[in-house]
Design a protein around this motif. Structure first.
Motif, PDB file in Angstrom:
ATOM      1  N   ASP A 297      -6.222  -1.534  -4.804  1.00 53.99           N
ATOM      2  CA  ASP A 297      -5.704  -2.018  -3.944  1.00 53.99           C
ATOM      3  C   ASP A 297      -6.572  -2.946  -2.883  1.00 53.99           C
ATOM      4  O   ASP A 297      -7.500  -2.500  -2.666  1.00 53.99           O
ATOM      5  N   GLU A 298      -6.151  -4.151  -3.178  1.00 52.87           N
ATOM      6  CA  GLU A 298      -7.113  -5.202  -2.581  1.00 52.87           C
ATOM      7  C   GLU A 298      -8.438  -5.263  -3.121  1.00 52.87           C
ATOM      8  O   GLU A 298      -9.354  -5.051  -2.318  1.00 52.87           O
TER       9      GLU A 298
ATOM     10  N   GLN B  56      -7.525   0.489   0.167  1.00 54.28           N
ATOM     11  CA  GLN B  56      -7.625  -1.021   0.778  1.00 54.28           C
ATOM     12  C   GLN B  56      -8.680  -0.638   1.778  1.00 54.28           C
ATOM     13  O   GLN B  56      -9.584  -1.470   1.557  1.00 54.28           O
TER      14      GLN B  56
ATOM     15  N   THR C 288       0.748  -1.069  -0.093  1.00 56.01           N
ATOM     16  CA  THR C 288      -0.234  -0.059   0.166  1.00 56.01           C
ATOM     17  C   THR C 288       0.962   1.043  -0.034  1.00 56.01           C
ATOM     18  O   THR C 288       0.521   2.233  -0.571  1.00 56.01           O
TER      19      THR C 288
HETATM   20 MG    MG Z   1      -2.028  -2.646   2.246  1.00 56.09          MG
END
Ligand code: MG
Ligand code: ADP
Lengths: 262, 294, 333
Positions: A181-182, A90, A44
């Motif tokens: 992000d994810e 995220q 991240t």
């Molecule tokens: Mg992360």
């Protein structure tokens, strides 16, 4: 193929902790690349550096657009966004108390041409542009099946749809490079499978280069053409999914987590 | 030179008072991130308690000071329990408005009972009225007293915060409330204790101001309160030594600006410093920079 | 024909015109006497102040405690100009200059301080307002702490109405635009807004400057209506009052601000004779509301004129039912 993003010797320390250390990443135009690594590896943070949320301690980030090279390091996030880099977060960061439609319209703001005067007086340019903006937003929402929920508050969407809206919002900024992000975090296998397909589809449709962070190896191994593996802030491997699956250092880093079963 | 020395002495007296008040602001802010606007009115009430002790009950300075501190402690605890505790999970702005509400309540409630006119503290007599002359530099017994009491209270405070269990709990809660709670610290008790400590100091400051400047009124807390808050911000809000340094710094600035002909703009200079420090280093002199994790 | 009367804009216009005419009639017939007219003026001025502060605090999420400072700049500028130029032109010039000057100061102050978050910004704006007040206490042209007297009065109900409606409409229009949404995005999540391409500093300053401009207008109206100014009118308590209206009405609700401004001023008019007790009650009210309804009267919702639409709708559907019944009766006969 041409290089669209070139990251060289990117480093970021927080006090004594070096979260990202000497990272080199190269993305080709149109590629879909994965960024994986154990929790706390610095993934991240790499995204935050790429998008200007953090200023790098050292290193360079160069975005190439039509033979123009733009240095991204040190730019404010909104300027990075204007160069054509968009992201999701995220820990979902939607505009919770606003409608789905407004979430997307806000992301289109940088292309709005009418000025303050028109916004005070609702002149014809306001009406014209708002109409266009709204139509485009709804078009975008259709892709994610969110158009019928355009007037709902973002906070009232189910979790999976919130993740979708994050992607829609990022696309609304009209990017060339998309950082996810994810995106599948918290989704069940069926939802993840659908998302996997969707990501592939939007890449074609919007002519995007995509880099995504993901823990769900089924997703990563299925759609990523290339994978970077980060551990303790350093890139420990970089290659095709098959190469990564069998890489010794990667397996060590993931000790206990089985990379190859995906 | 002598004038300079005199200014320094006056600055220390005023700074002591600001420091005592600033400590209350900084401790409360450190622990629940609230600008406790009512704090300056606790100080005002402290001054009135001291006044009634001395004027109506003819008590001496020390008993009056102690009684005032005790009453203010109770007042601080009551304010926290009644007004702030129900809002533990409310938005910052709701709590801030409540604090302003409590502040207005205390100011105008006091005004209702004692009327808006200023009152004079009883004349100090005997040893308390002594003055010492060193050439043209004058030090009054009151100034010595202010400094001595402030130093004693600050040492006590440091001992409490550093050495006692509850003091350690205070530091833990201000660092990370959730973690502290998980470690078995009673957060509510700790917050109440913080209010109690800050209010006791404010009560002391109130009596000292009464003795030093003589005149008190129900709105006397407003401006010193703001300046003490500036002092806390200057030193780094939430940091106890920072509030002390900030208090003395603001006191000194004020005295020097007045002393050298700028008395009309004295308060403007203090607020100017505030804005400057906020722009240059918002975390204050001793504060550390932190950035939100994304 | 029917369609036209149902459009939002026309309905708004009719509503506003009615409000204006009814109050004008009440003034002409002296039902709203001189004393109540003061209340009316105070309400209008407070609406402008509250709505403009709501833009800064409720919509953009920037916590300001210095609105009285901007108001005072508008007030003194207008007073100084109209004292030297006691004509209608002078008044307009005064309002305009006051608003522009307030906006300018807003820009100068906002640019560096709006980087600060939350409480720090509140304290910085508080400090700014105090500095402005102290400057006015010490200036010759403002006649120091004694203040200015005999400022020519040009403001009547008509002007109050025009300026109030004008500023409220401009601000609510702005909030419905893309620029306004950019401001709201900052309140919602500054980091996400930034990442979505919004120049957060620019829009924070924009909201701040618009807010200051309107506060300047409110100040100018104040000076011209109440024809007496002194710096202490614009103290910390004044800024707090405006903030209280905004929070009471609901952060992020324009109609909430308007209701709260009206409500608080009416309550305060009734309690006028109680002096200290009035403030004590005001304080208690604040504490109680914050404990039991911290989101304010309206939350962030708006009351629109479609309320009337609903009422009208009920009325129409009732009428058509009646008609049907009559028809069927006729049929029976
Ligand atoms: Mg992360
Ligand atoms: N703003 C920050 N301040 C201090 N440490 C940070 C900050 N942001 C991230 N870190 C640290 O950097 C490391 C990498 O974090 P992150 O990039 O979030 O990891 P992940 O690979 O799980 O996304 C972690 O140890 C984290 O605590």
């Amino acid at each position: 193929m041409s290089v669209i993003l070139n990251v060289e010797k990117l480093t970021k320390s927080f006090g004594g902790l070096t979260a990202v250390s000497n990272v080199n990443i190269q993305l080709e135009q149109g590629e879909l690349v994965g960024l994986i690594g154990p929790n706390g590896a610095g993934k991240t943070t790499v995204f935050n550096l790429l998008t200007g949320v953090y200023v790098p301690s050292s290193g360079t980030i160069t975005l190439s657009r039509d033979d123009n090279k733009v240095a991204l390091q040190g730019l404010k996030p909104y300027k990075v966004c204007k160069t054509g880099v968009a992201r999701t977060f995220q820990n979902i960061r939607l505009f919770k108390d606003l409608t789905v439609l407004d979430n997307v319209r806000i992301a289109m703001h940088k292309n709005v041409k009418y000025g303050l005067l028109s916004s005070f007086l609702h002149l014809p340019s306001y009406k014209r542009e708002e109409k266009k903006l709204t139509e485009e937003s709804i078009e975008l929402l259709k892709i994610f099946n969110l158009d019928n929920k355009k007037d709902e508050y973002a906070k009232n969407l189910p979790y999976g749809e919130q993740r979708h809206l994050e992607i829609a919002r990022a696309l609304a900024t009209n990017p060339v490079l998309l950082l996810l992000d994810e995106p599948a975090a918290g989704m069940n296998p069926a939802e993840t499978a659908k998302l996997t397909e969707l990501i592939g589809w939007i890449r074609e449709k919007f002519n995007l280069t995509i880099i995504l962070i993901e823990h769900d190896m089924s997703l990563v191994m299925k759609i990523c053409e290339r994978i970077y593996v980060l551990d303790y802030g350093m890139v420990i491997a970089n290659g095709t999914p098959d190469e990564i699956k069998t890489n010794k250092r990667v397996i060590e880093a993931y000790l206990g987590e089985d990379v190859s079963n995906a | 030179m002598e004038q300079l020395l005199q200014q320094v002495i006056n600055g220390i007296s005023l700074g002591s008072i600001y420091a005592l008040i600033a400590l209350g602001y900084t401790m409360v802010y450190g622990i629940i991130k609230l600008i406790n606007f009512a704090h300056c009115d606790v100080y005002m009430i402290g001054a009135y308690i001291g006044y009634f002790c001395m004027n109506n009950f003819h008590l001496g300075f020390v008993p009056s000071l102690l009684i005032s501190m005790v009453v203010c402690t109770l007042l601080g605890i009551a304010i926290e329990k009644i007004a702030y505790k129900p809002l533990r999970n409310a938005t910052r702005i709701a709590v801030l408005i409540t604090a302003i509400g409590v502040s207005l309540f205390l100011e105008y409630g006091t005004m209702f009972f004692v009327k808006a006119t200023s009152r004079s503290y009883p004349e100090m007599t005997g040893m308390m009225a002594q003055r010492f002359n060193f050439g043209n530099v004058v030090i009054s017994m009151q100034q010595i007293l202010i400094l001595a009491i402030t130093v004693v209270l600050m040492i006590l405070l440091q001992l409490i915060v550093k050495k006692t269990r509850i003091g350690k709990a205070m530091r833990a809660v201000s660092m990370d409330r959730d973690a502290a709670e998980l470690m078995g610290i009673n957060v509510d008790t700790t917050i109440t204790f913080t209010f109690a400590l800050g209010s006791a100091l404010a009560g002391a400051a109130g009596v000292l101001v009464g003795v030093y400047y003589n005149s008190i009124n129900p709105l006397m807390g407003v401006l010193p309160g703001l300046k003490a808050f500036v002092a806390a911000v200057f030193g780094g809000i939430g940091i106890i030594p920072g509030a002390m340094i900030g208090g003395y710094f603001i006191g000194a600035v004020e005295v020097f600006v007045s002393g050298y002909g700028g008395s009309l703009y004295r308060d403007a200079v203090v607020f100017g410093i505030l804005i400057l420090i906020l722009i240059v280093k918002p975390t204050g002199l001793l504060g550390k920079n932190t950035r939100e994790k994304v | 024909m029917k369609k036209i009367f149902e459009t939002q804009a026309v309905r708004k216009l009719v509503f506003l015109a009615l409000t204006f005419v009814i109050i004008q009639l009440l003034i002409s017939t002296n039902i709203i006497d001189a004393y109540l007219q003061n209340t009316l003026a105070a309400i209008c001025i407070n609406i402008i102040l509250a709505v403009s502060l709501n833009l800064i605090t409720g919509f953009t999420g920037q916590f300001s405690l210095g609105h009285a400072g901007f108001m005072s700049i508008g007030a003194y500028t207008c007073a100084i100009i109209t004292l030297r130029m006691p004509t209608m032109l002078g008044f307009f010039l005064g309002v305009f200059a006051g608003a522009v000057l307030a906006a300018l100061i807003g820009f100068v102050v906002g640019l560096p301080t709006l980087r600060l978050r939350g409480d720090y910004l509140a304290i910085a704006t508080l400090g700014m307002a105090e500095i402005i007040r102290i400057v006015f206490i010490n200036l010759k042209i403002t006649n120091g702490a004694a203040g200015l007297q005999g400022i020519p009065r040009f403001v009547n109900w008509t002007w109050l109405f025009i300026f109030t409606v004008g500023t409220v409409l401009l601000i609510s229009n702005f909030l419905k635009s893309s620029h306004g949404r950019a401001c709201i995005a900052i309140r919602e999540d500054e980091i996400a807004a930034d990442a979505m391409g919004i120049n957060t500093t620019k829009y924070k300053v924009t909201a701040f400057v618009i807010g200051a401009f309107c506060a300047g207008i409110a100040g100018a109206l104040y000076a011209s209506y109440f024809y007496f100014l002194k710096p202490n009118i614009f103290d910390f308590l004044k800024s707090v009052n405006v903030l209280v209206i905004v929070v009471l009405g609901g952060l992020g609700s324009i109609s909430g601000s308007i209701f709260a401004a009206i409500l608080l001023e009416i309550i305060s008019t009734f309690l006028q004779s109680l002096s200290e007790l009035r403030m004590v009650m005001y304080a208690l009210l604040l504490i109680i509301i914050m404990i039991f309804r911290p989101q304010g009267l309206m939350g962030s919702k708006e009351v629109t004129l479609s309320v009337f639409n609903k009422l009208g709708g009920n009325f129409r559907s009732g009428m058509s039912k009646l008609e049907q019944r009559l028809k069927s009766k006729k049929g029976r006969v």
